[in-house]
Structure formats: structure tokens, C-alpha cells
Design an enzyme around this catalytic site. Structure first.
Site, short mmCIF file in Angstrom:
data_model
loop_
_atom_site.label_atom_id
_atom_site.label_comp_id
_atom_site.label_asym_id
_atom_site.label_seq_id
_atom_site.Cartn_x
_atom_site.Cartn_y
_atom_site.Cartn_z
N LYS A 128 -4.22 -26.60 -2.32
CA LYS A 128 -5.28 -26.63 -1.29
C LYS A 128 -5.02 -27.73 -0.28
CE LYS A 128 -8.94 -25.45 -4.61
NZ LYS A 128 -10.15 -26.01 -5.21
N HIS A 165 15.05 -39.17 -16.92
CA HIS A 165 14.21 -38.53 -17.94
C HIS A 165 14.29 -39.43 -19.18
CE1 HIS A 165 12.28 -35.69 -20.41
NE2 HIS A 165 12.98 -34.60 -20.18
N ARG A 211 10.02 -27.95 -23.99
CA ARG A 211 10.10 -28.95 -25.06
C ARG A 211 9.38 -30.25 -24.73
NH1 ARG A 211 13.94 -25.42 -25.72
NH2 ARG A 211 13.99 -25.60 -23.47
N THR A 212 9.62 -30.78 -23.55
CA THR A 212 9.06 -32.10 -23.25
C THR A 212 7.54 -32.04 -23.25
OG1 THR A 212 11.01 -32.57 -21.93
CG2 THR A 212 9.14 -34.03 -21.63
N ARG A 257 5.81 -34.98 -14.83
CA ARG A 257 7.11 -34.43 -14.42
C ARG A 257 6.93 -33.87 -13.01
NH1 ARG A 257 10.89 -30.33 -17.77
NH2 ARG A 257 11.36 -32.32 -18.76
#
Ligand code: NCD
Length: 311
Positions: free
Chosen positions: A87, A136, A58-59, A108
Site C-alpha cells: 500500500k 546470513h 528452513r530459516t 529477511r
């Protein structure tokens, strides 16, 4: 609206407490404008980096949809494995690159403080879309927006917050957002092993939130205007045995919901696992799909205000 642009333009969104009531009201007003009159092409030529080092449905997709709907474009990734971090590249170098390729970074990451660090490195605004178990903030903005739309106001409501209060970042941000408004009472409903952390408790108490901890939702259900439910955050448990003890600790069903008030609503940031039975979906109390769908106008309003794209 010019005043609102001046308040938001170029700002980072790291914590819910970066914003006050007037900011949030301006944000909700613009989101409403998008809901009623549709989106305008105000971010044409602007690029958003969608930097999701942790899973999201959703976000991430509501941010990306919002950017596209405003005429902007999106670059990014949806897992750490897709970046040069595998890497051996360092987080700070990845952020520097995104900063030079785009006008805003939505991030995020599993580590607490990652968004704050990114905001310190990047010249362009950074939006925290979840940093570990910390915060959040855009979810909390969406939650407040949904409650004010469905209940008219957040003031004077009795609100239950239930589930994994220990590890759910959405809970921290939701409670911090509630301190910006004036709910009548907040019940923190959880298994003893999932109680809210002391530091968060102290912070919301110092900001004057009237709250009480209870173990059983049945004790308070008939008083609630809103129940905010969260899943057990499996990925944050350091000890799998601790998770096993609480994974089935609570479950809301249509049967339980019968004991609530007529105009009671249930919110959930989603994803749900077993804590929210599908039988609730067909009741008039289920507001979580509306909540998820408002993510697009709310995040469009935020992007538009920060990037100064409101006409
Ligand atoms: C939440 C999250 O990522 O913190 N999801 C979301 O953004 N809607 C809640 C969760 O994962 O349980």
C-alpha cells in the site's frame, strides 16, 4: 551459562563477525543441551516477529518452531505482498510496528543492509535471516555447529566451498565464520563467472584464512574433509544471460563423491536445484538433512540467550 547469557542478552545478530569463538561455543553448548535433554518453557509470554520479505522454508520455520518449543509465540508474515508495503508503507514504519508488537524481530529482505537498518530503528533485538547477497549469520552459526558436531572440531580441517560464491550470502557468512576458527585450508571452487567477490576475498585474507581458488572440484576432492555446496542464486542475477551461462556449471553426484575420503561430509544450506544429485542422499557423506534439522536447537539456543530465557 550465566556468563553466556550476559554475552548475548539483548544483542542484535547482523553480521557473523559480531560474534567471537567464545560466543559461538556458548551457543553450541546450549544447542547441545536442547538436543540431549529437550526444550524448556523458558520463553513463555515472549513474542517473536517473523518478518520474511523474501521466500524461506528452513530459516523461517526453524526459527518459528524454536520459538514455539521454548513456550513463546510468533507473529509475522512470509512475503512482502502480505504487508502494507504494497500500500506504500515504508520499511522503517513496518519495523517500528513489529518492534512495538514483539520482543525480537527476525528479518529477511532482498536488500543488503536491511537488517542493519532494522536494528538501528528497533529497540528490541533484530536477527538477520538474510539480507540480499550480503550475509546470513544464523546459517553460518548452524553450519559451524553442524561441522563441530559431526567432525569434532573445525580446526585443522580442509574445507571446500563450492558453487555460487559470487551471489550466495551463505557463502560470505560461512567464510567469515571460518575465520573465527582455524581450518587448515579452504578451497573456493567455482566457475570463473561465479568467483568470490574481491571485497569478501580481501576481508577473509585480512583475517588470516588460508584459501585458494580452483575451477574443478575433482582437483581437490580427495583432500577434503567437508564440502559446502550452494545453488546458483538465480534471483540475484542482474543479467538473465549471465545466469544461463552458469546454471548447469556444476553437479555433485554419488559417482563423483566416490573419489572422496571415507569420512568426508557434504553440507548444503538448501534449497538444492540441480547441483546436488539425489543419488548423494543415500551415501554416508550426505550431512545436509542433519544440518537442516539442527537449525531448530541452534536457533532455540540463540533466541534463548538473546532474550535471557535460559534457566
Ligand atoms: C539460503 C539463503 O536463503 O540464503 N537458504 C537458507 O537459508 N537455508 C541459501 C539459498 O537460498 O540458496
Amino acid at each position: 551459562m550465566n556468563k553466556a547469557i550476559a554475552r548475548f542478552r539483548g544483542r542484535d545478530v547482523v553480521s557473523t563477525l559480531d560474534f567471537d569463538k567464545e560466543d559461538l561455543e556458548a551457543l553450541f553448548k546450549l544447542a547441545d543441551e536442547y538436543v540431549v535433554n529437550g526444550y524448556k518453557d523458558v520463553l513463555r509470554g515472549r513474542v517473536m516477529s517473523s518478518a520474511f520479505f523474501e521466500p524461506s522454508t528452513r530459516t523461517r520455520l526453524s526459527f518459528e518452531s524454536a520459538m514455539h518449543r521454548l513456550g513463546g509465540s510468533v507473529i509475522g508474515f512470509s512475503s512482502e505482498e502480505a504487508t502494507s508495503i504494497v500500500k506504500g508503507e515504508k520499511f522503517v514504519d513496518t519495523i517500528r510496528m513489529l518492534d512495538s508488537y514483539s520482543d525480537i524481530i527476525v528479518i529477511r529482505h532482498k536488500y543488503e543492509g536491511s537488517a542493519k537498518l532494522a536494528a538501528e530503528i528497533a529497540e528490541h533485538p533484530v536477527i538477520n535471516a538474510g539480507d540480499g547477497r550480503n550475509e546470513h549469520p544464523t546459517q553460518a552459526m548452524l553450519d559451524m555447529y553442524t561441522i563441530s558436531k559431526l567432525k569434532g572440531s573445525i580446526n585443522n580441517l580442509v574445507i571446500g566451498v563450492m558453487g555460487d560464491l559470487k551471489y550466495a550470502r551463505v557463502v560470505n557468512s560461512f567464510l567469515l565464520a571460518l575465520t573465527i576458527f582455524k581450518p587448515k585450508k579452504v578451497y573456493l571452487i567455482s566457475h570463473p563467472l561465479l568467483r568470490l567477490r574481491e571485497d569478501v576475498k580481501k576481508l577473509i585474507a585480512s583475517r588470516g584464512l588460508n584459501f585458494e581458488e580452483v575451477n574443478d572440484v575433482n582437483l581437490v576432492l580427495s583432500e577434503l574433509d567437508v564440502l559446502y555446496l550452494t545453488r546458483v542464486q538465480k534471483e540475484r542475477f542482474l543479467d538473465p544471460l549471465e545466469y544461463e551461462k552458469v546454471k548447469n556449471a556444476y553437479r555433485i553426484t554419488a559417482e563423483i563423491v566416490k573419489k572422496c575420503r571415507e569420512d568426508f561430509i557434504i553440507l548444503h544450506p538448501l534449497p538444492r536445484v540441480d547441483e546436488l544429485d539425489r543419488s548423494v542422499d543415500n551415501t554416508k557423506h550426505a550431512a545436509y538433512f542433519t544440518q537442516a534439522s539442527l537449525g531448530v536447537p541452534l536457533r532455540a539456543a540463540l533466541l534463548s540467550l538473546i532474550l535471557g530465557g535460559v534457566h
